[in-house]
Design an enzyme around this catalytic site. Structure first.
Site, PDB file in Angstrom:
ATOM      1  N   ASP A   1       0.865  -1.183   0.000  1.00 16.91           N
ATOM      2  CA  ASP A   1       0.000   0.000   0.000  1.00 16.91           C
ATOM      3  C   ASP A   1       0.903   1.234   0.000  1.00 16.91           C
ATOM      4  OD1 ASP A   1      -2.232   1.571   0.107  1.00 16.91           O
ATOM      5  OD2 ASP A   1      -2.700   1.177   2.200  1.00 16.91           O
TER       6      ASP A   1
ATOM      7  N   ARG B   1       4.554   3.106   2.973  1.00 19.84           N
ATOM      8  CA  ARG B   1       5.081   1.952   3.704  1.00 19.84           C
ATOM      9  C   ARG B   1       6.579   1.828   3.478  1.00 19.84           C
ATOM     10  NH1 ARG B   1       0.497   2.980   5.839  1.00 19.84           N
ATOM     11  NH2 ARG B   1      -1.337   2.090   4.820  1.00 19.84           N
TER      12      ARG B   1
ATOM     13  N   ARG C   1      -5.510  12.151  -0.127  1.00 19.29           N
ATOM     14  CA  ARG C   1      -5.215  10.946  -0.905  1.00 19.29           C
ATOM     15  C   ARG C   1      -5.878  11.002  -2.283  1.00 19.29           C
ATOM     16  NH1 ARG C   1      -7.368   6.289   2.639  1.00 19.29           N
ATOM     17  NH2 ARG C   1      -6.226   4.967   1.159  1.00 19.29           N
TER      18      ARG C   1
ATOM     19  N   HIS D   1     -11.048   3.549  -4.721  1.00 19.22           N
ATOM     20  CA  HIS D   1     -11.768   2.440  -4.098  1.00 19.22           C
ATOM     21  C   HIS D   1     -13.110   2.351  -4.808  1.00 19.22           C
ATOM     22  CE1 HIS D   1      -9.044   4.191  -1.028  1.00 19.22           C
ATOM     23  NE2 HIS D   1      -8.926   2.971  -0.549  1.00 19.22           N
TER      24      HIS D   1
ATOM     25  N   HIS E   1     -12.757   1.748   7.795  1.00 19.75           N
ATOM     26  CA  HIS E   1     -11.997   0.971   8.768  1.00 19.75           C
ATOM     27  C   HIS E   1     -12.813   0.804  10.059  1.00 19.75           C
ATOM     28  CE1 HIS E   1      -8.632   2.381   6.222  1.00 19.75           C
ATOM     29  NE2 HIS E   1      -8.051   1.260   6.592  1.00 19.75           N
TER      30      HIS E   1
ATOM     31  N   ASP F   1     -10.772  -4.379  -0.720  1.00 14.68           N
ATOM     32  CA  ASP F   1     -10.085  -3.694   0.371  1.00 14.68           C
ATOM     33  C   ASP F   1     -10.004  -4.698   1.530  1.00 14.68           C
ATOM     34  OD1 ASP F   1      -8.815  -1.666   1.739  1.00 14.68           O
ATOM     35  OD2 ASP F   1     -10.409  -0.194   1.436  1.00 14.68           O
TER      36      ASP F   1
END
Length: 507
Positions: free
Chosen positions: A76, A84, A146, A177, A189, A261
């Protein structure tokens, strides 16, 4: 205890392993993961917890491929706030919103290519990016910077440029997404977001970047855990045959890999459970199930594998659908194997930091171009002494995480030695900031000030007491410019901090 439903060589069991994209804990591959790769697991997901240095990452991916040369290694790595590769230092690349602000598709393509080159050099060949969400709701708690922006046409053209840049480096782009997470006010989330707009709006706004991504040849698309009643009143997109098969496959004509996801996210896990959620996702048309951001162990992999096999045996999941999903995963693995790019792995050097190295410094070049600087009523002059940086820090969303540093303090310390800093949260008191600053210039650093009343109140009080304060906004730039100097970076990547610090220091 998990009971093996059939031998590990069984075709059905191998197909069930093939469609999983699990994570794991640690910077070396655990024995259980290597064993499952040997049994058919075709994908592995990497997160910040798995990465220490480029050399370590390269060794890790080489070890995974020693078990199976065509294993997909996913990450990701959006760049910008979500990194990351550079989780402990901040990204060398600005994120989508900064790139959308510049609105130079050649720059976006160059940034994505260089990011993809670095991933490929470390043995990573599948990137869960870009975000093609149209950020039409500025209060969105999880998308924000984002996204390339709020204009569907702008988002579409930069999504295309990102895909082309990333895939030209031999790395799969995963457009997300689907069918669009930009108009939500809930983070999936934590709970199930819902978008209540009519079909015409969805097609004109949310779906426009995905149509462009499909036309550009995006090798993968990631589904969103969001409910869109205009498309399916009962099932979130990840679990909806109407959305994944009817809309994405049949209406939009998408032939690439569909990945979910993370199924451990509460929008799925708290409503359906990860086992049933995984079965429903594959049945709906998904080809791969991402799991491992929070759940990252062998038991989870076995539970999901066995749930898929059992669903086939009971008739809930057609065997042909599982076989088709596994075939798509293997086809993508073959593409990455054929397009694998090997290159030298190097740490960013001085040339890159200064933006002078061809290609390598494109991130800082982009961050500088994304700055929007608004002077106050009085002329701003370079500080003669070291400033005090007051960072007003909101709670980070899970996608970004709280491991990654952000702000301008470290870069100002480099340019103006002796710079001091203080982190101030929701209980921030202006008196404390003033006391800590003394007679130094105050640089107030905020992130999405428009979304946080406590942040705006603190800034109000600080500017009333010290009108000469410099304000640096590192989130969405929605509030009116204020301060002796207002700097909007359009993201909180490390290079955004460098660019802002250069302006504050007058270099």
């Amino acid at each position: 205890m998990t009971t093996l439903v059939r031998g590990s060589s069984d075709t059905l069991t191998r197909d069930a392993l093939t469609v999983l994209q699990p994570g794991f804990v640690g910077t070396t591959a655990p024995d259980w993961l290597l064993r499952r790769i040997g049994e058919g697991l075709s994908s592995v997901g990497l997160f910040g917890r798995n990465i220490a240095t480029p050399e370590q990452l390269t060794a890790l991916t080489a070890r995974l491929r020693a078990e199976r040369d065509d294993v997909l290694v996913a990450i990701d790595e959006e760049g910008g706030d979500v990194t990351r590769l550079e989780v402990r230092t901040g990204s060398s690349f600005p994120g989508n919103h900064a790139l959308g602000t510049v609105d130079d598709t050649e720059l976006t393509r160059a940034v994505a290519h260089e990011l993809g080159r670095r991933l490929a050099a470390c043995g990573v060949d599948f990137n869960w990016a870009p975000s093609a969400d149209v950020n039409s709701n500025p209060d969105n708690p999880v998308i924000g910077v984002r996204s390339f922006g709020a204009d569907p046409r702008l988002v579409a053209r930069h999504t295309v440029a990102y895909i082309e840049g990333m895939q030209s480096a031999g790395v799969v782009a995963c457009t997300k997404h689907f069918p669009g997470h930009g108009d939500t006010n809930v983070d999936s989330h934590h709970a199930m977001p819902r978008i209540d707009v009519d079909p015409d709006t969805l097609h004109a706004r949310e779906l426009a970047p995905f149509r462009a991504a499909i036309a550009a040849g995006s090798k993968s698309v990631m589904s969103a855990h969001i409910l869109l009643p205009a498309l399916d009143p009962d099932r979130p997109a990840t679990l909806s045959p109407r959305i994944l098969t009817g809309l994405l496959r049949q209406e939009l004509g998408y032939e690439g890999l569909i990945v979910t996801d993370g199924v451990e996210m509460r929008a799925i896990a708290s409503t359906y459970g990860i086992e049933r959620g995984s079965v429903l996702a594959i049945a709906a048309g998904a080809d791969a199930v991402c799991v491992g951001g929070g759940l990252a162990d062998e038991e989870t992999v076995l539970r999901l594998r066995d749930a898929l096999v059992e669903a086939v045996r009971t008739g809930e999941l057609p065997e042909e659908r599982l076989a088709d999903a596994a075939a798509r995963v293997r086809a993508l693995a073959s593409w990455t194997q054929a397009h694998r790019v090997r290159g030298a792995v190097s740490e960013p050097g001085a040339a890159e930091q200064e933006g002078t190295a061809p290609g390598a410094g494109v991130g800082l070049v982009a961050a500088r171009r994304a700055l929007r600087v608004t002077p106050g009523e009085e002329p701003y002059t370079r500080p003669t002494g070291a400033p005090y940086v007051a960072s007003f820090t909101p709670v980070a969303n899970i996608a970004v995480g709280d491991e990654t540093p952000w702000g301008v303090a470290a870069e100002l310390e480099r340019l103006l030695p002796g710079t001091r800093t203080g982190n101030h949260g929701a209980d921030a008191a202006v008196e404390d900031v003033l006391r800590a600053a003394g007679d130094r210039l105050i640089v107030a650093v905020v992130r999405d000030a428009h979304r946080h009343a406590w942040m705006r109140e603190a800034l109000d009080g600080l500017l009333a007491a010290r009108p000469g304060t410099v304000v640096v906004e590192m989130g969405l730039n929605q509030a009116p410019p204020r301060g002796a100097l207002h700097i909007a970076t359009h993201g909180a990547a490390r290079v955004c901090g460098i660019a802002a610090a250069e302006v504050v220091a007058g270099v």
